[in-house]
Design a protein around this motif. Structure first.
Motif, short mmCIF file in Angstrom:
data_model
loop_
_atom_site.label_atom_id
_atom_site.label_comp_id
_atom_site.label_asym_id
_atom_site.label_seq_id
_atom_site.Cartn_x
_atom_site.Cartn_y
_atom_site.Cartn_z
N LEU A 147 52.10 43.13 49.61
CA LEU A 147 51.09 43.11 48.69
C LEU A 147 51.17 43.66 47.31
N LEU A 148 52.26 44.45 47.29
CA LEU A 148 52.21 45.18 45.67
C LEU A 148 52.22 44.30 44.75
N PRO A 149 52.79 43.04 44.63
CA PRO A 149 52.82 42.14 43.44
C PRO A 149 51.25 41.77 43.47
N VAL A 150 50.44 41.59 44.45
CA VAL A 150 48.98 41.22 44.43
C VAL A 150 48.29 42.50 43.74
N VAL A 151 48.51 43.69 44.09
CA VAL A 151 47.78 44.53 43.65
C VAL A 151 48.08 44.72 42.21
N ALA A 152 49.44 44.60 41.52
CA ALA A 152 49.73 44.58 40.39
C ALA A 152 48.99 43.52 39.37
N TRP A 153 48.61 42.33 40.24
CA TRP A 153 48.12 41.11 39.41
C TRP A 153 46.47 41.45 39.42
N LEU A 154 46.01 42.45 39.88
CA LEU A 154 44.49 42.66 39.99
C LEU A 154 44.11 42.90 38.43
N ALA A 155 44.72 43.37 37.75
CA ALA A 155 44.62 43.80 35.96
C ALA A 155 44.52 42.39 35.47
N PRO A 156 45.24 41.64 35.33
CA PRO A 156 45.08 40.36 34.70
C PRO A 156 44.19 39.33 35.37
N ALA A 157 43.67 39.60 36.94
CA ALA A 157 42.91 38.90 37.41
C ALA A 157 41.21 39.29 36.65
N LEU A 158 41.19 40.68 36.53
CA LEU A 158 40.02 41.08 35.98
C LEU A 158 39.86 40.45 34.49
N ILE A 159 40.94 40.40 33.79
CA ILE A 159 40.76 39.64 32.54
C ILE A 159 40.42 38.31 32.63
N ASN A 160 40.97 37.66 33.53
CA ASN A 160 40.88 36.20 33.87
C ASN A 160 39.23 36.11 34.03
N VAL A 161 38.66 36.94 35.01
CA VAL A 161 37.09 36.96 35.28
C VAL A 161 36.34 37.24 34.10
N VAL A 162 36.71 38.32 33.33
CA VAL A 162 35.88 38.45 32.16
C VAL A 162 35.87 37.34 30.85
N THR A 163 37.22 36.50 30.83
CA THR A 163 37.27 35.54 29.88
C THR A 163 36.50 34.43 30.40
N GLY A 164 36.67 34.15 31.64
CA GLY A 164 36.08 32.88 32.35
C GLY A 164 34.42 33.32 32.49
N SER A 165 33.85 34.32 32.40
CA SER A 165 32.37 34.82 32.55
C SER A 165 31.71 34.17 31.33
N ALA A 166 32.18 33.99 30.24
CA ALA A 166 31.60 33.23 28.86
C ALA A 166 31.27 31.99 29.31
N VAL A 167 32.15 31.06 29.98
CA VAL A 167 32.01 29.99 30.26
C VAL A 167 30.92 29.74 31.30
N VAL A 168 31.20 30.50 32.56
CA VAL A 168 30.49 30.41 33.61
C VAL A 168 28.83 30.48 33.54
N GLU A 169 28.73 31.81 32.60
CA GLU A 169 27.31 32.14 32.56
C GLU A 169 26.70 31.28 31.46
N GLN A 170 27.18 30.68 30.37
CA GLN A 170 26.81 29.58 29.73
C GLN A 170 26.33 28.28 30.73
N VAL A 171 27.09 28.16 31.27
CA VAL A 171 26.81 26.97 32.20
C VAL A 171 25.71 27.17 33.14
N PHE A 172 25.61 28.24 33.87
CA PHE A 172 24.63 28.73 34.76
C PHE A 172 23.26 29.46 34.09
#
Length: 306
Positions: A227-252
């Motif tokens: 699970l170490l690579p998954v833990v390291a992936w959490l930071a870019p996953a957060l960025i993905n969530v932040v950038t995606g929130s602009a689209v999702v919040e506009q749609v909903f």
């Protein structure tokens, strides 16, 4: 101990300053202004507005005044929402985005990790192929396509959930699913790849030769390093969530940080955009530090390297 901490803090402050400065310059370089309209206002009104919001001063003076306010914790007034300050707008929007983003990451981890482990244990079989095909499909469909499809299926066709809005738990379900889908797919694929590498390690072969059961091998010896690579992936996953929130919040139609950022950029609301960028940047830096600490707790080699 204190020296690395001070260096990390200085690096974080420098990163936020560079981010804010770059955003300030790009916003002012863009054509148009916050009070431009199809019908021009009288010159005296434009002059009064420019003086009220300090837009009549030279650009370096505007930057220095804004930066001084930020250091004191004041993000300034909003140009397009005159009854609110940027601090108030961010204070209202941040919990909404944090709830959606946090639940989306939890859902991605709660489903992605078990599915990735299951695919690794069934490598090459039908279940593995089906799971990885689904993960590939989740990566291929962008959020601006997935979100309307979810609305069409669950809100318009089945009428199970509302198509937008905010205020009840039912409003959270579709935005969280739309935000979680690509991260879930990434998490499943990353977990599978990492677990396959871990399960083929020499020390696990030796443990298996000593007669340890597959269940004990998995939970006691393979899962933590896998699970170490998954833990390291959490930071870019957060960025993905932040950038995606602009689209999702506009749609909903969700009153979150992403929606305010888009509206502020379209309306040239300089202080609102800068405030959202600073807060989101600070959160990303904080999450990065927490992820590094979690990785060090899971991997003793990282603690020894410090």
């Amino acid at each position: 101990m204190l020296k690395p901490l001070a260096a990390r803090l200085l690096e974080a402050l420098l990163t936020l300053w560079l981010l804010a400065t770059l955003c300030f310059v790009l916003l002012r370089a863009a054509p148009g202004g916050p009070f431009d309209a199809e019908k021009a206002a009288p010159p005296e009104v434009e002059a009064a507005l420019a003086a009220q919001y300090r837009l009549d001063r030279p650009l370096p003076a505007q930057y220095a005044l804004w930066l001084g306010d930020v250091v004191r914790g004041d993000l300034g007034p909003s140009f397009q929402y005159p009854d609110y300050t940027v601090n108030q707008l961010v204070g209202q929007a941040l919990p909404v985005s944090a709830l959606n983003g946090g639940l989306a990451l939890l859902l991605a981890l709660a489903l992605g990790v078990p599915l990735g482990v299951l695919a690794a244990l069934r490598r090459g079989r039908a279940l593995d192929r089906v799971l990885m095909f689904g993960a590939g499909l989740g990566l291929a469909v962008p959020k601006f396509v997935a979100a309307p499809l979810l609305v069409l299926l669950f809100a318009v066709t089945l009428k199970w959930l509302p198509a937008g809005g905010w205020g009840e738990w039912r409003h959270v379900v579709l935005p969280v699913i739309a935000l979680a889908l690509p991260n879930l797919a990434w998490c499943a694929r990353l977990t599978r790849a990492s677990m396959l590498e871990t399960l083929s390690a020499d020390y696990l072969r030796a443990a298996r030769a000593r007669g340890l059961s597959e269940t004990r091998l998995l939970f006691a010896h393979a899962l933590r390093p896998g699970l170490l690579p998954v833990v390291a992936w959490l930071a870019p996953a957060l960025i993905n969530v932040v950038t995606g929130s602009a689209v999702v919040e506009q749609v909903f139609g969700i009153p979150g940080m992403g929606r305010y950022f888009v509206q502020g950029a379209l309306n040239r609301d300089y202080t609102l955009v800068l405030g959202v960028v600073l807060v989101v940047g600070a959160l990303i830096v904080l999450i990065g530090a927490l992820v590094d600490a979690l990785r060090a707790a899971l991997d003793p080699r990282l603690r020894e390297a410090r």
